[in-house]
Enzyme design. Structure first.
Site, PDB file in Angstrom:
ATOM      1  N   GLU A 201      18.520   5.741   0.065  1.00 33.19           N
ATOM      2  CA  GLU A 201      19.538   6.526   0.769  1.00 33.19           C
ATOM      3  C   GLU A 201      18.956   7.636   1.649  1.00 33.19           C
ATOM      4  OE1 GLU A 201      22.381   7.892  -2.107  1.00 33.19           O
ATOM      5  OE2 GLU A 201      22.714   5.884  -2.918  1.00 33.19           O
TER       6      GLU A 201
ATOM      7  N   ASN B 121      16.485   0.972   0.118  1.00 35.21           N
ATOM      8  CA  ASN B 121      17.788   0.721  -0.497  1.00 35.21           C
ATOM      9  C   ASN B 121      18.817   1.720   0.024  1.00 35.21           C
ATOM     10  OD1 ASN B 121      19.243  -0.794  -2.626  1.00 35.21           O
ATOM     11  ND2 ASN B 121      19.405   1.185  -3.656  1.00 35.21           N
TER      12      ASN B 121
ATOM     13  N   HIS C  26      28.463  -1.234  -2.853  1.00 30.26           N
ATOM     14  CA  HIS C  26      29.613  -0.654  -3.540  1.00 30.26           C
ATOM     15  C   HIS C  26      30.795  -0.801  -2.579  1.00 30.26           C
ATOM     16  CE1 HIS C  26      26.970   0.880  -6.615  1.00 30.26           C
ATOM     17  NE2 HIS C  26      26.260   1.530  -5.716  1.00 30.26           N
TER      18      HIS C  26
ATOM     19  N   GLU D 126      23.290  -3.251  -6.116  1.00 33.63           N
ATOM     20  CA  GLU D 126      24.206  -2.433  -6.917  1.00 33.63           C
ATOM     21  C   GLU D 126      25.653  -2.885  -6.743  1.00 33.63           C
ATOM     22  OE1 GLU D 126      23.579   1.789  -6.291  1.00 33.63           O
ATOM     23  OE2 GLU D 126      21.422   1.520  -5.960  1.00 33.63           O
TER      24      GLU D 126
ATOM     25  N   ASP E 118      29.376  -3.788  -6.878  1.00 36.87           N
ATOM     26  CA  ASP E 118      30.656  -3.690  -7.594  1.00 36.87           C
ATOM     27  C   ASP E 118      31.774  -3.742  -6.562  1.00 36.87           C
ATOM     28  OD1 ASP E 118      30.626  -0.988  -6.634  1.00 36.87           O
ATOM     29  OD2 ASP E 118      29.829  -0.273  -8.538  1.00 36.87           O
TER      30      ASP E 118
END
Length: 511
Positions: free
Chosen positions: A291, A338, A374, A403, A405
């Site tokens: 990030e 990432n 996400h 990651e 979801d």
């Protein structure tokens, strides 16, 4: 319901599956469609609900429909008492039909055999029948507390066995004692069944491993990595460099020395950590930098909120230095940058692409990009996700979903709170199933096999998702994100079936 439907009955010509549902040609008595529920499952007193739609020809034939259930194996005992007469059916109109498993001899109180459930035409039918949706609601027990009151089987024996690339999951350790993978038997059982790689949610981040300069603490991370190795699982290292205030050690935030010395301290951290875990033998990849880009338009390198940028002399040079140090310590590991929101294929992805082009031109050792993913139920589109991944593939770099979801409620998309979902209904669950399927399909269709770094979901069950804490204020302390593959009681959700469907090349539907 699963999407693993097939035709049933002598002379059956098979089924057709599309966005409308599962259809079969009712060409004779007993012709229908069935799907399996894997053992152990006790169907006694369960309720099967289906929504069906019949053609005008079927209605005109005067025939009826019968929901049924059969134990697979032994004498094929079944439930045959359910009936939906022709008078209940209207041509071209969705009709709800139901069946309660209520055999007097309790033959469905069993754990040894799989079960098939379905619907069949009775009499001398013609025309077609379409199953639009289906739900099995088991008899409630004290341990069943899902919001729909049902316990669902995705009919997936092991998710990892369906893929030719790595399937992983993020887990907790002592950072979340209730859900500690080392002590929670339910967590262990679920992870060992479905996944082949683990990511530590927190305990391999900088502040956990070197909270004060020169003092490294590996005990908790070692226990986690050793457990993974004992189960023949690999570990994805997360994350060597991350700007988040609570994850940056105080000695770095208060650094008063030169930028060059700060870079040296950063390189020492990375070298020490990577060297340590290289000896374990099952750390195959790392999120080297996490990030580092802003969400603005245009996107830039984080500056005012990044200790690393500021202490490096107000420069993003720390990013390439991190990759160089990681490669020197782990020549064979796969090294990822990432980030989140890059799947939107907007300004942030453009800035990332610029960085990748620069790194490749100067031989900075980066192997791939981690798409956190996400995402929301409706945003971004699968086509945007695919387009963003294609930009990385075109650089010859690996793509890893790190990651994943899929939030049902999220404060910053899908018009929340105007479109707030208050109850996790069957229809919502099936829509989430389709969304998971479409995301995995986009990955498989876009990323060549040689560049697939794998897919990891960010958490095991809805009970332990990070989103409930992140949006505690916006959600008024309600736990309404429901983003993962398993519910709060470790039961399958339809989302698991959607993930499996994409891996198996099955059409993505909301059935």
């Amino acid at each position: 319901m699963t999407s693993g439907w097939r035709g049933n009955g002598t002379g059956n010509s098979g089924i057709n599956m599309n966005s409308d549902g599962v259809s079969f040609t009712a060409s004779g008595d007993g012709i229908g469609a069935v799907t399996d529920l894997a053992k152990p499952i006790q169907l006694e007193d369960a309720i099967i609900d289906m929504v069906v739609n019949v053609s005008p020809e079927f209605k005109a034939s005067g025939t009826s429909l019968q929901i049924f259930a059969q134990i697979k194996g032994g004498d094929w005992a079944g439930e045959w008492n359910c009936w939906s007469g022709n008078e209940l059916l209207t041509a071209g109109t969705d009709t709800a039909i139901t069946c309660t498993i209520s055999e007097g001899d309790k033959k469905f109180n069993q754990l040894d055999s799989d079960v098939q459930i379905g619907v069949q035409a009775k009499g001398t039918p013609t025309g077609t029948v379409t199953i639009k949706s289906g739900k099995v609601t088991l008899k409630q027990t004290a341990s069943s507390s899902s919001s729909t009151g049902s316990v669902y089987s995705a009919n997936v024996n092991s998710l990892r066995e369906l893929a030719d690339f790595t399937i992983g999951v993020a887990v907790s350790n002592n950072d979340s004692p209730t859900y500690n993978i080392l002590t929670n038997a339910s967590e262990k059982a679920l992870v060992e069944k479905h996944f082949e790689q683990m990511t530590a949610g927190n305990i391999m981040k900088m502040s956990y491993l070197q909270n004060t300069q020169g003092n490294f603490t590996f005990a908790n991370a070692d226990a986690f990595v050793d457990y993974a190795k004992s189960k023949n699982m690999t570990v994805h290292g997360h994350a060597l460099v991350w700007h988040a205030e609570y994850q940056v050690p105080a000695f770095m935030k208060s650094w008063s020395g030169s930028a060059a010395d700060f870079i040296t301290a950063l390189e020492t951290h990375i070298t020490t950590v990577v060297d340590h875990f290289e000896a374990k033998g099952n750390l195959h990849s790392w999120d080297v930098v996490n990030e580092a880009l802003t969400d603005g338009n245009p996107s830039t390198f984080r500056a005012v909120d990044s200790t690393f940028y500021i202490k490096s002399g107000n420069s993003a040079i720390y990013i390439e230095k991190a990759f160089l140090a990681a490669r020197a310590a782990a020549p064979e590991a796969t090294l990822y940058y990432n980030d989140y929101n890059i799947e939107q294929n907007g300004a942030k992805m453009t800035k990332l692409e610029e960085m990748l082009t620069d790194f490749k031109a100067r031989n900075i050792p980066i192997d791939g990009v981690g798409f956190q993913m996400h995402v929301c139920q409706n945003y971004p589109s699968a086509s945007s996700i695919a387009a963003a991944m294609k930009r990385v593939v075109d650089k010859g770099l690996k793509v890893k979903i790190t990651e994943l979801d899929v939030a049902i409620n999220q404060p910053y998309c899908d018009s929340y709170p105007a479109n707030k979902v208050s109850t996790f209904t069957q229809s919502i669950a099936l829509a989430q199933k389709k969304r998971y399927c479409e995301i995995i399909k986009a990955y498989i269709d876009t990323v060549p096999a040689a560049l697939r770094g794998g897919i990891s979901v960010w958490g095991t069950t809805d009970a332990n998702t990070w989103l409930n804490d992140l949006y505690r204020t916006e959600f008024n302390n309600e736990k309404i994100s429901w983003p993962l593959l398993f519910d709060s009681n470790y039961n399958d959700k339809p989302a698991l079936r959607g993930f499996a469907d994409a891996l198996q090349g099955v059409a993505c539907t909301n059935l």
